[in-house]
Design an enzyme around this catalytic site. Structure first.
Site, mmCIF file in Angstrom:
data_model
loop_
_atom_site.group_PDB
_atom_site.id
_atom_site.type_symbol
_atom_site.label_atom_id
_atom_site.label_comp_id
_atom_site.label_asym_id
_atom_site.label_seq_id
_atom_site.Cartn_x
_atom_site.Cartn_y
_atom_site.Cartn_z
ATOM 1 N N SER A 138 20.227 -68.226 -19.070
ATOM 2 C CA SER A 138 19.966 -69.050 -20.257
ATOM 3 C C SER A 138 21.176 -69.885 -20.650
ATOM 4 O O SER A 138 22.286 -69.692 -20.150
ATOM 5 C CB SER A 138 19.589 -68.135 -21.422
ATOM 6 O OG SER A 138 20.764 -67.472 -21.873
ATOM 7 N N CYS A 139 20.950 -70.787 -21.598
ATOM 8 C CA CYS A 139 22.038 -71.655 -22.089
ATOM 9 C C CYS A 139 23.181 -70.808 -22.657
ATOM 10 O O CYS A 139 24.363 -71.080 -22.400
ATOM 11 C CB CYS A 139 21.502 -72.596 -23.154
ATOM 12 S SG CYS A 139 20.452 -71.796 -24.389
ATOM 13 N N HIS A 218 24.624 -74.104 -30.064
ATOM 14 C CA HIS A 218 24.995 -72.721 -30.375
ATOM 15 C C HIS A 218 26.510 -72.669 -30.537
ATOM 16 O O HIS A 218 27.236 -73.463 -29.933
ATOM 17 C CB HIS A 218 24.672 -71.773 -29.215
ATOM 18 C CG HIS A 218 23.257 -71.776 -28.743
ATOM 19 N ND1 HIS A 218 22.197 -71.418 -29.535
ATOM 20 C CD2 HIS A 218 22.726 -72.044 -27.528
ATOM 21 C CE1 HIS A 218 21.068 -71.464 -28.831
ATOM 22 N NE2 HIS A 218 21.363 -71.844 -27.613
#
Ligand code: NAD
Length: 338
Positions: A138-139, A218
């Site tokens: 994932s990121c 994020h």
């Protein structure tokens, strides 16, 4: 020439398609869409568009967008499918890829067990060469692996403790939230800790994840223990050997995710993407074997160069350094220090 298909042309799929188009050794045979919407109209200017199934094919025909066929046709003409469908759909698609005897790369929304190996270009390329199924993590996990790998390589890493402040959803999504709340994940460690271990050999990883009402990026606050002593200068020197990390400074006016995304727009890239992980130099603290820092992750795009390298790895190309360099050169990723 590696023949690539993209199944799922949303946030990740369309970016991967554009990045593959820049490579000399691969080409996009087609992309799969479920709806003949504005994204399909634009996609049809650049790529062969395939409908996800026969029913969808009819809606394409009645909307005036010419589809070349369905996913079942596309699997007959590609070497590798990059599956960028919404999380959880990969497992079902995997059966079709298996039956069609093609390779496939899944994304971080799928469980690690979908693939023989999880992928990060810096930390797990070599183990991924020649596999049938890979999964680009994932990121968030990509962000962690990117900046921790250079530290691990030079100083050794014993344990990682990270707090992930997660964007609520992507900018094009008007349905999800929270829009006025802070929502911690009530599971410890959050899934990111075990996920990091699939690409990086660290025994002890603790992660806490908290969703906040923003769509831009994020932010991770990371604390780790190294095997040998680390100094700030040496650590910055190590990071600067890796183009997919940008050390930057609040003094340059980059004190929040808004300004970092504004910087990305200044780079002039399509969609204002920031493929690199931005690390605030002022946040870097070292004392003996302790390292702390804060980084920002552009969730929509940091996994895109990894998908390009994953295509080479899965097709058996074993020169990791050259793959990364070619991807970086074509995507305009070079050493920056702000
Ligand atoms: P998305 O919703 O933006 O895109 C998915 C696309 O697939 C949409 O266009 C949707 O219409 C299409 N689709 C739905 N059903 C389909 C089907 N049956 N066949 C073909 N296409 C279908 O999702 P995304 O954000 O691009 O996520 C894709 C994957 O990448 C997920 O595993 C996700 O966890 C992962 N990922 C997402 C991000 C992010 O921040 N968006 C970052 C890293 C990894």
């Amino acid at each position: 020439m590696i023949k690539v298909g993209i199944n799922g042309y949303g946030t990740i799929g369309r970016r991967v398609a554009d990045a593959v188009r820049l490579q000399k050794d691969m080409s996009i045979i087609g992309i799969v869409k479920t709806k003949p919407d504005y994204v399909a109209v634009e996609a049809a200017r650049m790529f062969n568009v395939y409908a996800s199934d026969n029913e969808t094919l009819h809606t394409f025909e009645s909307s005036g967008i010419k589809a070349k066929g369905t996913l079942n046709d596309l699997v007959q003409s590609v070497d590798v499918m990059v599956d960028c469908t919404p999380e959880g759909m990969g497992e079902k698609n995997k059966e079709l890829y298996k039956k069609s005897n093609i390779k496939a790369i899944f994304q971080g929304g799928e469980e690690a067990k979908i693939a023989e190996q999880s992928f990060n270009a810096y930390s797990s390329y070599d183990k991924s060469v020649g596999k049938q199924f890979l999964r680009v993590v994932s990121c968030n996990t990509t962000g962690l692996a990117r900046t921790i790998y250079p530290i691990m390589k030079k100083f050794g890493v014993n344990s990682v403790d990270a707090t992930l402040i997660r964007r609520a959803t992507d900018p094009n999504d008007s349905k999800k939230g929270p829009i006025n709340a802070v929502e911690p994940s009530l599971k410890f460690p959050s899934h990111h800790g075990p996920d990091l271990k699939t690409v990086l050999d660290v025994k002890d990883v603790g992660t806490v994840a908290i969703k906040v009402p923003t769509t831009l990026m994020h932010v991770h606050s990371i604390s780790l223990k190294t095997d040998s002593e680390v100094s700030k200068d040496k650590l910055i020197e190590e990071w600067s050997k890796f183009n997919r990390i940008i050390p930057l400074s609040g003094k340059s006016g980059l004190s929040s995710t808004s300004q970092i995304m504004d910087l990305a727009r200044e780079f002039g890239r399509k969609r204002g993407d920031l493929f690199e992980i931005a690390v605030w130099k002022e946040s870097l603290f070292t004392s003996g074997n302790t390292v702390r820092y804060i980084q920002a992750v552009h969730q929509e795009s940091d996994v895109v160069p990894e998908n390009v390298d994953a295509i080479r790895a899965i097709m058996g190309y074993s020169d990791r350094e050259k793959s990364i360099t070619d991807t970086d050169n074509t995507m305009g990723i070079f050493r920056r220090d702000l």
